[in-house]
Design a protein around this motif. Structure first.
Motif, short mmCIF file in Angstrom:
data_model
loop_
_atom_site.label_atom_id
_atom_site.label_comp_id
_atom_site.label_asym_id
_atom_site.label_seq_id
_atom_site.Cartn_x
_atom_site.Cartn_y
_atom_site.Cartn_z
N ARG A 149 0.84 -1.22 0.00
CA ARG A 149 0.00 0.00 0.00
C ARG A 149 0.86 1.25 0.00
N GLY A 197 -6.35 -8.53 0.35
CA GLY A 197 -7.14 -8.57 1.57
C GLY A 197 -8.57 -8.79 1.15
N ASN A 198 -9.35 -9.42 2.01
CA ASN A 198 -10.73 -9.68 1.66
C ASN A 198 -11.50 -10.02 2.92
N PHE A 199 -12.78 -9.76 2.95
CA PHE A 199 -13.67 -10.34 3.97
C PHE A 199 -15.08 -10.27 3.43
N ILE A 200 -15.92 -11.20 3.89
CA ILE A 200 -17.33 -11.10 3.51
C ILE A 200 -18.00 -10.06 4.40
N ASP A 247 -22.94 -2.60 5.37
CA ASP A 247 -22.21 -2.56 6.64
C ASP A 247 -20.80 -2.01 6.49
N LEU A 248 -20.39 -1.71 5.26
CA LEU A 248 -19.01 -1.25 5.05
C LEU A 248 -18.87 0.23 5.35
N ARG A 272 -13.41 3.22 5.49
CA ARG A 272 -12.16 2.55 5.87
C ARG A 272 -12.19 1.05 5.56
N ALA A 325 -9.59 -0.75 3.19
CA ALA A 325 -8.76 -1.85 3.70
C ALA A 325 -8.52 -2.89 2.61
N THR A 363 -10.04 -13.10 -9.40
CA THR A 363 -11.08 -14.09 -9.07
C THR A 363 -12.07 -14.09 -10.23
N GLY A 378 -5.74 -17.99 5.10
CA GLY A 378 -6.12 -16.58 4.99
C GLY A 378 -7.50 -16.41 4.41
N LEU A 422 -13.52 -15.56 4.59
CA LEU A 422 -14.67 -15.84 3.73
C LEU A 422 -15.56 -16.95 4.26
N GLN A 479 -12.70 -10.19 12.52
CA GLN A 479 -11.91 -9.15 13.18
C GLN A 479 -10.93 -9.74 14.19
N ASN A 499 -8.03 -10.64 12.03
CA ASN A 499 -7.29 -9.43 11.64
C ASN A 499 -6.40 -8.95 12.79
N ARG A 556 -2.42 -8.49 12.76
CA ARG A 556 -1.83 -7.15 12.97
C ARG A 556 -0.69 -7.22 13.96
N ARG A 582 2.66 -7.99 12.39
CA ARG A 582 3.26 -7.17 11.33
C ARG A 582 4.45 -6.38 11.83
C1 HXC Z 1 -17.16 -5.14 7.82
C2 HXC Z 1 -14.94 -4.88 8.37
C3 HXC Z 1 -14.78 -6.28 8.57
C4 HXC Z 1 -15.95 -7.10 8.36
C5 HXC Z 1 -12.85 -5.33 8.93
N1 HXC Z 1 -13.72 -4.35 8.62
N2 HXC Z 1 -13.48 -6.53 8.90
N3 HXC Z 1 -16.09 -4.32 8.01
N4 HXC Z 1 -17.09 -6.49 7.99
N5 HXC Z 1 -15.89 -8.42 8.48
C6 HXC Z 1 -13.43 -2.90 8.59
C7 HXC Z 1 -13.09 -2.42 10.00
O1 HXC Z 1 -14.27 -2.20 10.76
C8 HXC Z 1 -12.34 -1.13 9.71
O2 HXC Z 1 -13.18 -0.06 9.37
C9 HXC Z 1 -11.58 -1.49 8.42
O3 HXC Z 1 -12.26 -2.60 7.83
C10 HXC Z 1 -10.13 -1.88 8.71
O4 HXC Z 1 -10.17 -2.95 9.65
P1 HXC Z 1 -8.87 -3.56 10.33
O5 HXC Z 1 -9.27 -4.80 11.04
O6 HXC Z 1 -8.15 -2.47 11.06
O7 HXC Z 1 -8.01 -3.91 9.05
P2 HXC Z 1 -6.56 -4.48 8.93
O8 HXC Z 1 -6.06 -5.03 10.22
O9 HXC Z 1 -5.75 -3.49 8.16
O10 HXC Z 1 -6.81 -5.77 8.02
C11 HXC Z 1 -6.87 -5.65 6.65
C12 HXC Z 1 -7.84 -6.63 6.12
C13 HXC Z 1 -7.44 -8.04 6.60
C14 HXC Z 1 -7.87 -6.55 4.62
C15 HXC Z 1 -9.20 -6.27 6.68
O11 HXC Z 1 -8.45 -8.97 6.22
C16 HXC Z 1 -6.13 -8.51 6.04
O12 HXC Z 1 -5.05 -8.06 6.42
N6 HXC Z 1 -6.19 -9.47 5.13
C17 HXC Z 1 -5.00 -10.06 4.45
C18 HXC Z 1 -5.21 -11.50 4.12
C19 HXC Z 1 -6.53 -11.81 3.44
O13 HXC Z 1 -7.52 -11.11 3.59
N7 HXC Z 1 -6.53 -12.91 2.74
C20 HXC Z 1 -7.72 -13.42 2.07
C21 HXC Z 1 -7.54 -13.37 0.61
S1 HXC Z 1 -8.66 -14.52 -0.03
P3 HXC Z 1 -13.68 1.03 10.52
O14 HXC Z 1 -14.42 2.07 9.73
O15 HXC Z 1 -14.55 0.26 11.45
O16 HXC Z 1 -12.44 1.56 11.18
C22 HXC Z 1 -9.44 -13.95 -1.35
C23 HXC Z 1 -10.26 -15.04 -1.96
C24 HXC Z 1 -11.06 -14.63 -3.11
O17 HXC Z 1 -9.29 -12.85 -1.76
C25 HXC Z 1 -11.82 -15.71 -3.83
C26 HXC Z 1 -12.36 -16.89 -3.13
C27 HXC Z 1 -13.13 -17.83 -4.01
#
Ligand code: HXC
Ligand code: NAP
Length: 310
Positions: free
Chosen positions: A83, A111-114, A119-120, A123, A127, A161, A211, A216, A298, A301, A305, A308
């Motif tokens: 980033r 990075g990804n989450f359902i 609800d997003l 930030r 992310a 994807t 991950g 997911l 979360q 996450n 964190r 890191r």
């Molecule tokens: C809604 C969410 C949330 C959730 C986090 N947030 N999780 N919102 N639902 N489940 C929001 C938080 O409330 C916050 O916003 C903001 O996102 C940042 O949250 P942090 O937890 O501080 O984020 P961070 O620690 O930086 O984590 C980054 C991340 C994390 C992207 C959220 O998942 C990560 O590091 N992922 C890396 C690995 C990964 O995701 N791998 C999966 C790839 S698989 P607010 O406004 O509340 O502050 C993939 C598969 C695809 O892509 C295809 C499959 C078939």
């Protein structure tokens, strides 16, 4: 744990000798297995991610499983947050100083989450988009500038994807960002083709990784599109095997596929054509199920964190 043996690869030993490949997010999951395949075939492989400890451990583990005496190359782990454009630049300076230009880049970090889209927060969107959309572009741009200035060829493979075609309900920031990178690849395949810099994409279906499952299928075992125990919607009735993806990535990175440019190859058992590629089934989730999913994501996450270093 290392994943592959020579029997898992369809290529001759030494195929990737002399190749220099950077795999973003190469410390875990799909990035790690692609790194392992390239390493086993003789390439120098650089892996980067935010967790410096994970990078070092993975590099050490892969090199121990595949020693140079068996024809393997080197694997070097580098802590880098894609980033941050300055961090990318420093990482590429380090790599270039370690043996010259890269020959290939795999944009794999994500990075990804359902989540229900309503609800997003901004930030929450950032992310995901800051890693997938902006980070992949910054990395590609910095490599491309170096290759063009030095008159060197390059192969860029981006891991997307199938949602780039089907849409991605409940994973909208990811689907939007991956679709943006698909468009980047198509555009630069044309713009930089004359520089011998080429762009192809892989669109995997489900390949269970830690991950991915944590974000997911966070509550494990719910009847969702993320529950990879139920693959009845997939024409082949199964998830992908890591070695299947690794072989495809090696093919696209190797100079003998040089005329393949601007393409996206799905590796999903024809799942998305059958309508089973996404998370549409989560429409039936209750308020409580979404709350449990969010809390589980979360917690993951927060654990990551804490690891890191950048
Ligand atoms: C809604 C969410 C949330 C959730 C986090 N947030 N999780 N919102 N639902 N489940 C929001 C938080 O409330 C916050 O916003 C903001 O996102 C940042 O949250 P942090 O937890 O501080 O984020 P961070 O620690 O930086 O984590 C980054 C991340 C994390 C992207 C959220 O998942 C990560 O590091 N992922 C890396 C690995 C990964 O995701 N791998 C999966 C790839 S698989 P607010 O406004 O509340 O502050 C993939 C598969 C695809 O892509 C295809 C499959 C078939
Ligand atoms: P994963 O193991 O979680 O891999 C994601 C990697 O990205 C992690 O190693 C993570 O390392 C790295 N990363 C995240 N943010 C980063 C940042 N800002 N800078 C540098 N690195 C960063 O998940 P995966 O399943 O292997 O996914 C790999 C790729 O395949 C992703 O692009 C994903 O979208 C794609 N994909 C996966 C599947 C599947 O079924 N598994 C299906 C389709 C597509 P750090 O946390 O250390 O930074």
């Amino acid at each position: 744990m290392a994943e592959l043996t020579p029997d898992d690869l369809m290529f001759k030993p030494g195929l990737m000798a002399g190749e220099r490949i950077l795999i973003t997010g190469g410390g875990t999951g799909l990035g790690k297995v692609m790194a392992e395949a390239c390493l086993m075939l003789g390439a120098d492989v650089y892996i980067c991610g935010r967790r410096g400890g994970v990078m070092g451990e993975t590099a050490k583990e892969l090199m121990a499983a595949h020693p140079a005496s068996e024809g393997a190359g080197r694997c070097v782990g580098i802590a880098c947050d894609i980033r941050v454009p300055e961090a990318i630049s420093e990482t590429l300076d380090t790599i270039w100083a370690d043996g010259g230009a890269l020959t290939g880049l795999v944009n794999n970090a994500a990075g990804n989450f359902i989540s229900r889209t309503q609800d997003l927060s901004p930030r929450g969107f950032d992310a995901i988009a800051n890693i997938v959309f902006r980070g992949s572009f910054f990395m590609t741009l910095d490599c491309g500038k170096r290759w063009i200035a030095e008159g060197k060829p390059g192969s860029v493979v981006s891991i997307l994807t199938t949602w780039i075609w089907s849409g991605g309900p409940f994973t909208v920031p990811s689907a939007m960002s991956k679709a943006g990178i698909a468009t980047m690849s198509q555009s630069l395949a044309v713009e930089w083709g004359s520089h011998n810099i080429r762009f192809n994409n892989i669109a995997p279906g489900p390949f269970p990784t830690e991950g991915m499952s944590a974000r997911l299928n966070p509550t494990r075992g719910e009847a969702t599109g993320g529950n990879y125990r139920d693959m009845s919607g997939n024409p082949m009735g199964r998830v992908g095997e890591m070695r299947e993806l690794a072989n495809l990535a090696v093919y696209l990175l190797h100079p003998l596929s040089a005329y393949v440019n601007g393409q996206t190859i799905a590796i999903d058992g024809a799942s998305w054509q059958a309508g089973g590629g996404g998370f549409a089934s989560l429409r039936s989730w209750t308020e409580d199920q979404w709350k449990a999913a969010r809390e589980a994501i979360q917690a993951t996450n927060a654990k990551d964190r804490a690891q890191r270093t950048v």
